[in-house]
Motif scaffolding. Structure first.
Motif, PDB file in Angstrom:
ATOM      1  N   VAL A 131       0.844  -1.200   0.000  1.00 52.89           N
ATOM      2  CA  VAL A 131       0.000   0.000   0.000  1.00 52.89           C
ATOM      3  C   VAL A 131       0.878   1.248   0.000  1.00 52.89           C
ATOM      4  CG1 VAL A 131      -1.653   1.354   1.355  1.00 52.89           C
ATOM      5  CG2 VAL A 131      -1.973  -1.109   1.108  1.00 52.89           C
ATOM      6  N   ARG A 132       1.889   1.282   0.865  1.00 51.66           N
ATOM      7  CA  ARG A 132       2.774   2.445   0.904  1.00 51.66           C
ATOM      8  C   ARG A 132       3.473   2.651  -0.440  1.00 51.66           C
ATOM      9  NH1 ARG A 132       3.499   0.826   6.408  1.00 51.66           N
ATOM     10  NH2 ARG A 132       5.090  -0.686   5.790  1.00 51.66           N
ATOM     11  N   ALA A 133       3.891   1.548  -1.073  1.00 54.34           N
ATOM     12  CA  ALA A 133       4.552   1.664  -2.375  1.00 54.34           C
ATOM     13  C   ALA A 133       3.605   2.241  -3.420  1.00 54.34           C
ATOM     14  CB  ALA A 133       5.064   0.294  -2.819  1.00 54.34           C
ATOM     15  N   ALA A 134       2.353   1.782  -3.416  1.00 56.53           N
ATOM     16  CA  ALA A 134       1.376   2.274  -4.393  1.00 56.53           C
ATOM     17  C   ALA A 134       1.039   3.736  -4.139  1.00 56.53           C
ATOM     18  CB  ALA A 134       0.118   1.414  -4.345  1.00 56.53           C
ATOM     19  N   VAL A 135       0.903   4.107  -2.868  1.00 57.27           N
ATOM     20  CA  VAL A 135       0.610   5.498  -2.522  1.00 57.27           C
ATOM     21  C   VAL A 135       1.768   6.397  -2.958  1.00 57.27           C
ATOM     22  CG1 VAL A 135       0.391   7.061  -0.557  1.00 57.27           C
ATOM     23  CG2 VAL A 135      -0.985   4.987  -0.644  1.00 57.27           C
ATOM     24  N   ALA A 136       3.000   5.928  -2.728  1.00 56.94           N
ATOM     25  CA  ALA A 136       4.168   6.701  -3.165  1.00 56.94           C
ATOM     26  C   ALA A 136       4.164   6.874  -4.674  1.00 56.94           C
ATOM     27  CB  ALA A 136       5.446   5.994  -2.707  1.00 56.94           C
ATOM     28  N   ALA A 137       3.817   5.800  -5.402  1.00 56.32           N
ATOM     29  CA  ALA A 137       3.778   5.874  -6.865  1.00 56.32           C
ATOM     30  C   ALA A 137       2.746   6.886  -7.342  1.00 56.32           C
ATOM     31  CB  ALA A 137       3.486   4.498  -7.452  1.00 56.32           C
ATOM     32  N   LEU A 138       1.626   7.002  -6.620  1.00 55.14           N
ATOM     33  CA  LEU A 138       0.593   7.968  -6.998  1.00 55.14           C
ATOM     34  C   LEU A 138       1.135   9.392  -7.014  1.00 55.14           C
ATOM     35  CD1 LEU A 138      -2.527   6.790  -4.925  1.00 55.14           C
ATOM     36  CD2 LEU A 138      -2.281   6.687  -7.406  1.00 55.14           C
ATOM     37  N   LEU A 139       2.042   9.677  -6.062  1.00 48.69           N
ATOM     38  CA  LEU A 139       2.420  11.067  -5.830  1.00 48.69           C
ATOM     39  C   LEU A 139       3.812  11.439  -6.308  1.00 48.69           C
ATOM     40  CD1 LEU A 139       0.787  11.394  -2.338  1.00 48.69           C
ATOM     41  CD2 LEU A 139       0.376  12.953  -4.227  1.00 48.69           C
ATOM     42  N   LEU A 140       4.630  10.458  -6.650  1.00 48.29           N
ATOM     43  CA  LEU A 140       6.011  10.806  -6.994  1.00 48.29           C
ATOM     44  C   LEU A 140       6.113  11.667  -8.247  1.00 48.29           C
ATOM     45  CD1 LEU A 140       8.038   7.592  -6.073  1.00 48.29           C
ATOM     46  CD2 LEU A 140       8.451   9.924  -5.268  1.00 48.29           C
ATOM     47  N   GLU A 141       5.256  11.419  -9.224  1.00 44.37           N
ATOM     48  CA  GLU A 141       5.318  12.210 -10.452  1.00 44.37           C
ATOM     49  C   GLU A 141       3.945  12.791 -10.782  1.00 44.37           C
ATOM     50  OE1 GLU A 141       8.023  13.003 -11.862  1.00 44.37           O
ATOM     51  OE2 GLU A 141       9.307  11.640 -10.721  1.00 44.37           O
ATOM     52  N   PRO A 142       3.884  14.050 -11.241  1.00 44.54           N
ATOM     53  CA  PRO A 142       2.598  14.637 -11.619  1.00 44.54           C
ATOM     54  C   PRO A 142       2.041  13.966 -12.873  1.00 44.54           C
ATOM     55  CG  PRO A 142       4.388  16.093 -12.240  1.00 44.54           C
ATOM     56  CD  PRO A 142       5.007  14.978 -11.449  1.00 44.54           C
ATOM     57  N   VAL A 143       0.718  13.996 -13.006  1.00 42.51           N
ATOM     58  CA  VAL A 143       0.060  13.429 -14.180  1.00 42.51           C
ATOM     59  C   VAL A 143      -0.177  14.553 -15.184  1.00 42.51           C
ATOM     60  CG1 VAL A 143      -2.002  12.249 -15.025  1.00 42.51           C
ATOM     61  CG2 VAL A 143      -1.013  11.607 -12.819  1.00 42.51           C
ATOM     62  N   THR A 144       0.529  14.488 -16.306  1.00 42.06           N
ATOM     63  CA  THR A 144       0.406  15.543 -17.313  1.00 42.06           C
ATOM     64  C   THR A 144       0.006  15.017 -18.687  1.00 42.06           C
ATOM     65  OG1 THR A 144       2.780  15.381 -17.804  1.00 42.06           O
ATOM     66  CG2 THR A 144       2.095  17.010 -16.147  1.00 42.06           C
ATOM     67  N   ARG A 145       0.055  13.684 -18.882  1.00 38.82           N
ATOM     68  CA  ARG A 145      -0.292  13.110 -20.182  1.00 38.82           C
ATOM     69  C   ARG A 145      -1.263  11.947 -19.984  1.00 38.82           C
ATOM     70  NH1 ARG A 145       5.283  13.015 -20.416  1.00 38.82           N
ATOM     71  NH2 ARG A 145       5.279  10.738 -20.538  1.00 38.82           N
ATOM     72  N   ALA A 146      -1.944  11.573 -21.078  1.00 38.81           N
ATOM     73  CA  ALA A 146      -2.959  10.529 -20.993  1.00 38.81           C
ATOM     74  C   ALA A 146      -2.378   9.211 -20.504  1.00 38.81           C
ATOM     75  CB  ALA A 146      -3.624  10.339 -22.355  1.00 38.81           C
ATOM     76  N   GLU A 147      -1.195   8.835 -20.999  1.00 41.85           N
ATOM     77  CA  GLU A 147      -0.618   7.559 -20.587  1.00 41.85           C
ATOM     78  C   GLU A 147      -0.277   7.545 -19.098  1.00 41.85           C
ATOM     79  OE1 GLU A 147       2.683   9.773 -22.959  1.00 41.85           O
ATOM     80  OE2 GLU A 147       0.498   9.571 -22.935  1.00 41.85           O
ATOM     81  N   ILE A 324      11.252  -0.298  -1.837  1.00 41.15           N
ATOM     82  CA  ILE A 324      11.230  -1.490  -0.990  1.00 41.15           C
ATOM     83  C   ILE A 324      10.445  -2.613  -1.644  1.00 41.15           C
ATOM     84  CG2 ILE A 324      10.241  -2.414   1.157  1.00 41.15           C
ATOM     85  CD1 ILE A 324      11.116   0.205   2.503  1.00 41.15           C
ATOM     86  N   VAL A 325       9.352  -2.272  -2.296  1.00 38.96           N
ATOM     87  CA  VAL A 325       8.490  -3.273  -2.909  1.00 38.96           C
ATOM     88  C   VAL A 325       8.789  -3.455  -4.384  1.00 38.96           C
ATOM     89  CG1 VAL A 325       6.097  -3.823  -3.518  1.00 38.96           C
ATOM     90  CG2 VAL A 325       6.651  -2.946  -1.245  1.00 38.96           C
ATOM     91  N   ARG A 326       9.000  -2.328  -5.070  1.00 36.15           N
ATOM     92  CA  ARG A 326       9.082  -2.392  -6.524  1.00 36.15           C
ATOM     93  C   ARG A 326      10.490  -2.634  -7.067  1.00 36.15           C
ATOM     94  NH1 ARG A 326       4.383   0.051  -8.587  1.00 36.15           N
ATOM     95  NH2 ARG A 326       2.751  -0.358  -7.067  1.00 36.15           N
ATOM     96  N   SER A 327      11.551  -2.459  -6.250  1.00 35.11           N
ATOM     97  CA  SER A 327      12.903  -2.552  -6.808  1.00 35.11           C
ATOM     98  C   SER A 327      13.224  -3.915  -7.401  1.00 35.11           C
ATOM     99  CB  SER A 327      13.947  -2.167  -5.754  1.00 35.11           C
ATOM    100  OG  SER A 327      13.828  -2.974  -4.604  1.00 35.11           O
ATOM    101  N   PRO A 328      12.834  -5.069  -6.790  1.00 40.97           N
ATOM    102  CA  PRO A 328      13.125  -6.346  -7.451  1.00 40.97           C
ATOM    103  C   PRO A 328      12.473  -6.427  -8.837  1.00 40.97           C
ATOM    104  CG  PRO A 328      12.492  -6.699  -5.170  1.00 40.97           C
ATOM    105  CD  PRO A 328      12.184  -5.274  -5.498  1.00 40.97           C
ATOM    106  N   ARG A 329      11.239  -5.943  -8.931  1.00 43.90           N
ATOM    107  CA  ARG A 329      10.541  -5.946 -10.210  1.00 43.90           C
ATOM    108  C   ARG A 329      11.244  -5.022 -11.204  1.00 43.90           C
ATOM    109  NH1 ARG A 329       4.450  -4.600  -9.420  1.00 43.90           N
ATOM    110  NH2 ARG A 329       4.841  -6.185  -7.841  1.00 43.90           N
ATOM    111  N   ARG A 330      11.690  -3.859 -10.681  1.00 45.30           N
ATOM    112  CA  ARG A 330      12.366  -2.914 -11.565  1.00 45.30           C
ATOM    113  C   ARG A 330      13.699  -3.485 -12.048  1.00 45.30           C
ATOM    114  NH1 ARG A 330      13.329   3.200  -9.669  1.00 45.30           N
ATOM    115  NH2 ARG A 330      11.098   3.262 -10.095  1.00 45.30           N
ATOM    116  N   ARG A 331      14.462  -4.125 -11.142  1.00 50.58           N
ATOM    117  CA  ARG A 331      15.737  -4.714 -11.549  1.00 50.58           C
ATOM    118  C   ARG A 331      15.519  -5.800 -12.599  1.00 50.58           C
ATOM    119  NH1 ARG A 331      17.008  -4.330  -5.995  1.00 50.58           N
ATOM    120  NH2 ARG A 331      16.499  -6.532  -5.680  1.00 50.58           N
TER     121      ARG A 331
END
Length: 361
Positions: A131-147, A324-331
């Motif tokens: 949940v914390r990872a998803a909440v962080a993802a919501l706010l880390l970057e502004p939404v400026t494009r449709a994608e 913490i949650v997404r880094s293994p997936r990102r790697r």
């Protein structure tokens, strides 16, 4: 329909320079903000509150607990709640979203409501991290494009899946019925309560305003709003008293009388019900507590502006939650990308070798 203080729909676009994002289709509004004194409120949305920095007292449903960085509280629709800074620089991240996104997906909703505190089993602790990872993802970057809007919705549903797993659906809920023909009447009654909460109000008065008999109006109000008319009236009085206690040096007995309570004892009882402390203890904390120097400044701009994206401390914390949650997936994704690139380079090298061979022949 009526909403508690601090929950009115925002006017104009969000500030792209702040940690703030919204999606009208999901009823989503997320932001990072500074905590001051009690701003007692309630609203139709679910709210996930996560502590970003410092110690914060979170009062929800009449229970008060001290929370620190990373700890979460889930606030159900129409649940009275407030926060109080217990240390200097206290900040929180709030995510409001429509309860309708759960309908037809979560079988126990809304017959049962979520516990305010998450569970502590290994599975639920893992869900909290997601949940914390998803909440962080919501706010880390502004939404400026449709994608990016699609990415935001994916992060939102990841958050929702974690919430359903982390927070037990065990507490009896309040089932509210839709009364399209009665909404205007109840709105009129609520408007009267909000304008006259300092006065003595009777069910007979409300009945005359609404145009229904007392019994039917009482039932309609509860089924439409999710609480009785007098519970709603009590919240209005407590909300106003809490602000007056914070903003003035008026005697507690005078604060009580100014906000519709018959005496200081009645205010004390209501205050303890919602905040688990007396009005005098609350006032002492505001005047002499660790966050006393900042509370007045925070209150002056409370939720009028949100923490800016330039704040490195908040960005680092959100990035940590995400990694913490997404880094293994990102790697894994990065490794796959590198392998693809290596294959492309190998093919290019083989093609170049063939060309050299032809030139040498």
């Amino acid at each position: 329909m009526p909403r508690g203080e601090g929950t009115a729909p925002r006017e104009g676009p969000i500030d792209p320079g702040g940690f703030e994002v919204e999606d009208a289709g999901l009823g989503l509004h997320a932001y990072v903000y500074d905590i001051g004194s009690y701003h007692f409120n309630w609203h139709e949305e679910l709210e996930l509150l996560t502590i970003v920095r410092g110690e914060i007292e979170v009062c929800a449903g009449g229970r008060a607990r001290t929370c620190t960085s990373g700890e979460m509280t889930l606030i159900n629709p129409h649940q009275g709640h407030a926060t109080l800074a217990l240390s200097a620089g206290a900040r929180a991240l709030a995510v409001h979203f429509s309860p309708h996104v759960l309908e037809g997906v979560t079988p126990d909703w809304p017959a049962n409501r979520f516990a305010s505190m998450p569970g502590d089993s290994p599975r639920q602790l893992s869900a909290q991290a997601r949940v914390r990872a998803a909440v962080a993802a919501l706010l880390l970057e502004p939404v400026t494009r449709a994608e990016e809007a699609f990415r935001l919705r994916a992060d939102f549903y990841h958050m929702l899946a974690g919430i359903v797993e982390a927070f037990p659906l065990t507490e009896p809920g309040v089932t509210r019925a839709r009364h399209d023909s009665g909404n205007a009447v109840i709105a009129k009654v609520c408007a009267h309560l909000e304008q006259h909460f300092t006065e003595r109000i009777t069910l007979a008065q409300l009945s005359r305003i609404g145009g229904y008999n007392e019994s039917y109006l009482s039932e309609l109000f509860t089924r439409t709003i999710g609480m009785s008319a007098f519970d709603y009236l009590g919240r209005l009085r407590v909300r106003a008293a809490a602000r007056q206690l914070a903003e003035t040096r008026d005697r507690i007995s005078d604060v009580a009388l100014a906000n519709g309570f018959p005496d200081a004892k009645a205010l004390d009882t209501a205050f303890r019900r919602w905040f688990d402390k007396s009005p005098s203890a609350y006032r002492r904390h505001i005047a002499t507590g660790p966050a006393a120097a900042e509370i007045a400044v925070v209150d002056a701009g409370f939720k009028k502006r949100f923490v800016p994206r330039a704040d490195d401390d908040v960005r680092r914390l959100l990035t940590d939650w995400y990694e913490i949650v997404r880094s293994p997936r990102r790697r894994s994704a990065e490794l796959a990308g590198l392998r693809t690139r290596a294959d492309q380079l190998a093919d290019a090298a083989a093609d170049l070798a063939r060309r050299l061979n032809r030139l040498e022949q």
